[in-house]
Scaffold this motif. Structure first.
Motif, PDB file in Angstrom:
ATOM      1  N   ASN A  15       0.944  -1.323   0.121  1.00 28.37           N
ATOM      2  CA  ASN A  15      -0.032   0.129  -0.027  1.00 28.37           C
ATOM      3  C   ASN A  15       0.791   1.370  -0.125  1.00 28.37           C
ATOM      4  O   ASN A  15       0.467   2.161  -0.671  1.00 28.37           O
ATOM      5  N   LYS A  16       1.785   1.198   0.648  1.00 30.42           N
ATOM      6  CA  LYS A  16       2.739   2.167   1.059  1.00 30.42           C
ATOM      7  C   LYS A  16       3.451   2.738  -0.201  1.00 30.42           C
ATOM      8  O   LYS A  16       3.553   3.839  -0.641  1.00 30.42           O
ATOM      9  N   THR A  74       1.301   4.329  -2.832  1.00 26.21           N
ATOM     10  CA  THR A  74       1.110   5.559  -2.239  1.00 26.21           C
ATOM     11  C   THR A  74       2.115   6.734  -2.608  1.00 26.21           C
ATOM     12  O   THR A  74       1.925   7.655  -3.048  1.00 26.21           O
ATOM     13  N   ILE A  75       3.370   6.094  -2.752  1.00 27.65           N
ATOM     14  CA  ILE A  75       4.386   6.878  -2.996  1.00 27.65           C
ATOM     15  C   ILE A  75       4.511   6.982  -4.500  1.00 27.65           C
ATOM     16  O   ILE A  75       4.743   8.185  -5.185  1.00 27.65           O
ATOM     17  N   SER A 118       7.751   6.574   7.985  1.00 25.06           N
ATOM     18  CA  SER A 118       6.252   5.887   7.749  1.00 25.06           C
ATOM     19  C   SER A 118       6.526   4.779   6.642  1.00 25.06           C
ATOM     20  O   SER A 118       5.822   3.691   6.794  1.00 25.06           O
ATOM     21  N   VAL A 119       7.645   4.681   5.732  1.00 26.98           N
ATOM     22  CA  VAL A 119       7.705   3.588   4.811  1.00 26.98           C
ATOM     23  C   VAL A 119       9.103   3.442   4.979  1.00 26.98           C
ATOM     24  O   VAL A 119      10.234   4.046   5.253  1.00 26.98           O
ATOM     25  N   SER A 120       9.682   2.258   4.402  1.00 29.69           N
ATOM     26  CA  SER A 120      10.888   1.862   4.416  1.00 29.69           C
ATOM     27  C   SER A 120      11.621   2.426   3.384  1.00 29.69           C
ATOM     28  O   SER A 120      11.235   2.843   2.250  1.00 29.69           O
ATOM     29  N   VAL A 176      10.376  12.303   7.843  1.00 31.38           N
ATOM     30  CA  VAL A 176       9.086  11.796   8.043  1.00 31.38           C
ATOM     31  C   VAL A 176       8.694  10.703   7.115  1.00 31.38           C
ATOM     32  O   VAL A 176       7.955   9.707   7.476  1.00 31.38           O
ATOM     33  N   LEU A 177       9.135  10.756   5.850  1.00 33.52           N
ATOM     34  CA  LEU A 177       8.732   9.780   5.132  1.00 33.52           C
ATOM     35  C   LEU A 177       9.301   8.615   5.598  1.00 33.52           C
ATOM     36  O   LEU A 177       8.686   7.469   5.425  1.00 33.52           O
ATOM     37  N   ILE A 178      10.656   8.507   6.080  1.00 34.83           N
ATOM     38  CA  ILE A 178      11.239   7.312   6.481  1.00 34.83           C
ATOM     39  C   ILE A 178      10.729   6.588   7.799  1.00 34.83           C
ATOM     40  O   ILE A 178      10.800   5.463   7.888  1.00 34.83           O
ATOM     41  N   ILE A 198      11.804  16.551   4.579  1.00 35.27           N
ATOM     42  CA  ILE A 198      10.508  15.633   4.647  1.00 35.27           C
ATOM     43  C   ILE A 198      10.976  14.185   4.789  1.00 35.27           C
ATOM     44  O   ILE A 198      10.193  13.299   5.273  1.00 35.27           O
ATOM     45  N   GLN A 225       2.592  14.079  -9.168  1.00 31.31           N
ATOM     46  CA  GLN A 225       3.318  15.451  -9.065  1.00 31.31           C
ATOM     47  C   GLN A 225       3.934  15.672 -10.567  1.00 31.31           C
ATOM     48  O   GLN A 225       3.888  16.917 -10.689  1.00 31.31           O
ATOM     49  N   GLU A 246      13.871  16.764  -1.101  1.00 30.12           N
ATOM     50  CA  GLU A 246      13.198  15.944   0.314  1.00 30.12           C
ATOM     51  C   GLU A 246      14.117  16.002   1.363  1.00 30.12           C
ATOM     52  O   GLU A 246      13.886  16.262   2.481  1.00 30.12           O
ATOM     53  N   SER A 304       1.817   9.364  -5.789  1.00 30.05           N
ATOM     54  CA  SER A 304       1.900  10.668  -5.315  1.00 30.05           C
ATOM     55  C   SER A 304       3.244  11.105  -6.670  1.00 30.05           C
ATOM     56  O   SER A 304       2.980  12.282  -7.068  1.00 30.05           O
ATOM     57  N   GLU A 305       4.388  10.496  -6.716  1.00 33.77           N
ATOM     58  CA  GLU A 305       5.342  10.730  -7.386  1.00 33.77           C
ATOM     59  C   GLU A 305       4.762  11.146  -9.023  1.00 33.77           C
ATOM     60  O   GLU A 305       5.137  12.011  -9.817  1.00 33.77           O
TER      61      GLU A 305
END
Lengths: 315, 435
Positions: free
Chosen positions: B2-3, B6-7, B238-240, B234-236, B231, B14, B226, B10-11
């Motif tokens: 899922n993650k 999401t990335i 939440s995701v690996s 924060v990203l890391i 950022i 963007q 980033e 978003s990429e």
């Protein structure tokens, strides 16, 4: 103490430098737990290990007695010391993106988003871009993104830096609300006064090692029996020469005296009264700052100057 | 997963939502057509010369007057004649009269400088046997000079033949020396124009080259941004790092594929309506071969992943655009090499050097596509060595990609947490070994 979140002798080295050395922590469920220490003490490294951003060379991070797994990250809200958001996204997009990264269900995100934006007075900016916000507003937005997925455990690294007193009050109240809801909050700071006001439990680290931990009341009563707040008319330079006084900290309008274990405060009061007029004489609990100075002084390592610098930097 | 999505999403969004992306989709093919076609188009335009020329004839066998006549009756390829070479004067001089020649040349030189004369031609004695003809002019108009050249050599040839007692009228001679167009035939029996083959290969190679550089840099910049805006942390949390890296690489890869698909569609439309609009022959005669297209898409993706992984690596260890320059240089060079060597590859698609180079993983995508464009069969058959080589190439580059992804993910997870200073080589070596 059998904590909800536990660090079991975690160690992290960067080359020859030991950033965190066999650190043991036990954080009870539903409390506000403060990690305090000067800059470079190993607070951020510890937090990064809790978040599995980096991994300890030895030791383990445990949640409910079990090693943390992949899903752990979704249960935690983490506000790093270094703040940042996508400047070109709208507030709505940023909050949505961050919540999705924590795998929060879509319907929950929307209801939570408006609630938080209202609470933080940012609702009017919902469809504006992040770059249009002031720095303080961006801080509050980042605070929202930390909480949007309703985390169990909330880790706040240097939460208050860069916030004005009104927003500090706002966020403090939110933290107390969260605690009431049973969330566990881990709070790191180098400003002792903040920790003193908010935290029930405190852990002090310095040079990657734990110097002290326990509940705030325990700590204070343990270190507090011999401190005196003193206000007098006239010159207090003679105080150093009195019997039974271990240390004198002089401030603009008052003195803080640390007595030796052997002397009774009454004897000191008499001795002072003979020389000058006393306006106020009160037994007090020492500030964390003073405790820290004392402990760091015992270790008498090179970090002491950092501690003072850290302790003196008020908001 | 899922993650990762999401990335990825978003990429992708963007980039795709940016105005520059939409502009790039439309403008790039236009630029590409302009860059490849414009020089050829301009060079093929007739540049008529209104300013007259002069002839100085020292040979005295009427070569000069014959040349003047041939130029007035110059036949174009479409059989129309042009009369845009006005003659000013023919000077016939004695061959011994070298003083008057030099003074005449000084006079003509000054006329050229004042722009009342375009050029003059000096025909020395016995021109046909010692090729001694001189043309003087200020600018080198390639096309026009060529016409003078051709006519002079036609006339000289005529004189040579006369010397061997063969008498041919000039018109007949002109018909013999017609230009021959080179055609190449592939085993399927389809004829290909050599220039069309070259431009076809160039377009495919340029798309791979351009999109890798373009999207690779977008990836690298977004990682640096980033990092700088913090950022990343924060990203890391939440995701690996691996999910983050792959989400970014593949999200931008999807944007890349979107762009190329739109270009492909535009190309296909041009192909369909090639009769309706006046398109230079080089574009319209590119043969659309399904095998080529399939291999092209595969190699575009593998090449993109291979290079963008390297761009991600650079982004993770650098903190500013400036620091990345040194690292980007070798990448650009290894992507450029096949473009530079394309002329050779088109001529020697099966030479040992070409084959060896097309198995160097970093060159494989562009080299293979260029070669396939020249020699790919129309049907899939393992009996054709180029198909076997292309399949082996997919395996070797695929393995290289996996190796690069492994290496980059080791460095990436540490590099992205480094703020403010570039990682040193010893640090990077240590990161690779960390657990």
């Amino acid at each position: 103490m059998n904590g909800y979140l536990q660090l079991d002798k975690i160690t992290k080295c960067y080359g020859d430098k030991i950033a965190v050395n066999e650190l043991e922590l036990s954080i009870p469920r539903g409390c506000i737990y403060g990690i305090i220490g000067p800059n470079g003490a190993g607070k951020t490294t510890t937090i990064r290990m809790i978040m599995s951003i980096i991994f300890p060379d030895s030791g383990e991070v445990l949640i409910d007695g079990k090693p943390v797994d992949k899903n752990f990250k979704n249960r935690v809200g983490y506000l790093p010391e270094e703040r940042g958001l996508y400047k070109k996204m709208t507030l709505k997009e940023v909050i949505h993106f961050m919540a999705k990264l924590k795998e929060a269900p879509a319907d929950k995100i929307n209801s939570q988003m408006d609630m938080w934006l209202e609470k933080m007075n940012l609702i009017d900016y919902k469809n504006k871009k992040v770059e249009e916000l002031s720095k303080g507003m961006q801080q509050k937005l980042q605070f929202i993104t930390t909480l949007i997925h309703e985390p169990d455990i909330i880790i706040l690294d240097e939460l208050f830096s860069g916030l004005d007193p009104i927003n500090i009050e706002l966020i403090k109240n939110v933290m107390l609300d969260l605690k009431k809801q049973g969330r566990t909050i881990l709070f790191s700071t180098h400003v002792m006064e903040q920790a003193e006001k908010l935290c029930e439990y405190i852990c002090m680290i310095n040079g990657g090692k734990k110097v002290l931990d326990g509940s705030l009341t325990e700590i204070k009563s343990h270190y507090g029996k011999n401190s005196i707040h003193l206000e007098i008319d006239g010159d207090g330079r003679f105080l150093n020469t009195l019997n039974g006084i271990a240390n004198v900290s002089s401030y603009t309008n008052y003195y803080e005296l640390t007595l030796t274990d052997s002397i009774e405060p009454n004897d000191v009061l008499k001795a002072i009264a003979e020389k000058v007029t006393i306006k106020r004489f009160e037994r007090i609990e020492p500030s964390l700052y003073n405790i820290f100075i004392e402990l760091a002084g015992e270790n008498s390592n090179s970090q002491t100057s950092n501690i003072i610098e850290g302790g003196m930097s008020h908001e | 997963m899922n993650k990762f999505w999401t990335i990825f999403k978003s990429e992708y969004l963007q980039v795709v939502k940016k105005k520059s992306f939409i502009a790039g989709i439309i403008l790039t093919p236009l630029f590409m057509v302009a860059f490849t076609m414009l020089p050829a188009f301009l060079a093929s335009q007739d540049v008529s010369e209104q300013t007259p020329y002069s002839i100085v004839d020292l040979d005295n066998r009427e070569i000069g007057s014959q040349l003047a006549e041939a130029l007035t009756r110059y036949k174009l390829e479409d059989d129309s004649t042009i009369e845009t070479y006005p003659l000013r004067e023919i000077y016939e001089l004695r061959q011994s009269d070298s003083d008057s020649l030099s003074s005449l040349r000084r006079h003509l030189d000054s006329l050229i400088l004042t722009k009342s004369l375009k050029r003059y031609i000096v025909i020395f004695p016995n021109a046909e046997s010692n090729d001694s003809v001189l043309m003087v002019s200020k600018s080198m108009n390639f096309k026009a000079s060529n016409r003078y050249d051709n006519r002079i050599s036609d006339i000289l040839t005529q004189f040579r033949l006369k010397n061997s007692n063969i008498d041919l009228p000039l018109d007949t001679l002109l018909n013999i020396t017609h230009r021959i167009d080179m055609m190449q035939e592939s085993p399927g029996g389809k004829t290909k124009d050599f220039m069309a083959t070259y431009f076809g290969a160039l377009i495919f190679v340029m798309i791979i080259f351009g999109s890798i550089i373009g999207f690779g840099q977008i990836l690298m910049r977004s990682i640096i941004e980033e990092k700088n805006s913090r950022i990343m942390e924060v990203l890391i949390s939440s995701v690996s790092p691996f999910q983050l890296m792959m989400g970014k690489v593949l999200g931008l890869g999807a944007a890349n594929l979107t762009q190329v698909s739109v270009w492909g569609a535009i190309g296909f439309l041009i192909f369909l309506f090639r009769g309706a609009v006046d398109i230079p022959v080089q574009v319209s005669s590119i043969v659309f071969n399904p095998i080529l297209i399939v291999f092209f898409v595969i190699y575009l993706l593998i090449g993109y992943i291979m290079y963008s992984t390297m761009f991600a690596l650079i982004g993770s260890i650098c903190t500013t655009d400036k620091e990345t320059q040194n690292f980007i240089f070798p990448i650009v060079m290894s992507l450029m090499l096949p473009v530079i060597l394309l002329m050779y590859i088109v001529q020697q698609p099966d030479s040992l050097i070409t084959i060896i180079m097309s198995f160097i993983p970093f060159l494989t995508p562009t080299m293979m596509v260029a070669r396939l464009n020249i020699v790919a069969p129309e049907v899939f058959t393992l009996s054709d060595p180029i198909i076997v080589e292309a399949l082996i190439g997919i395996v070797t580059t695929g393995l290289t990609c996996l190796g690069l992804i492994w290496l980059t993910s080791r460095i990436f997870r540490m590099g992205i947490l480094m703020y403010g200073k570039r990682a040193t080589i010893p640090e990077i070596m240590k990161w690779i070994k960390y657990k």
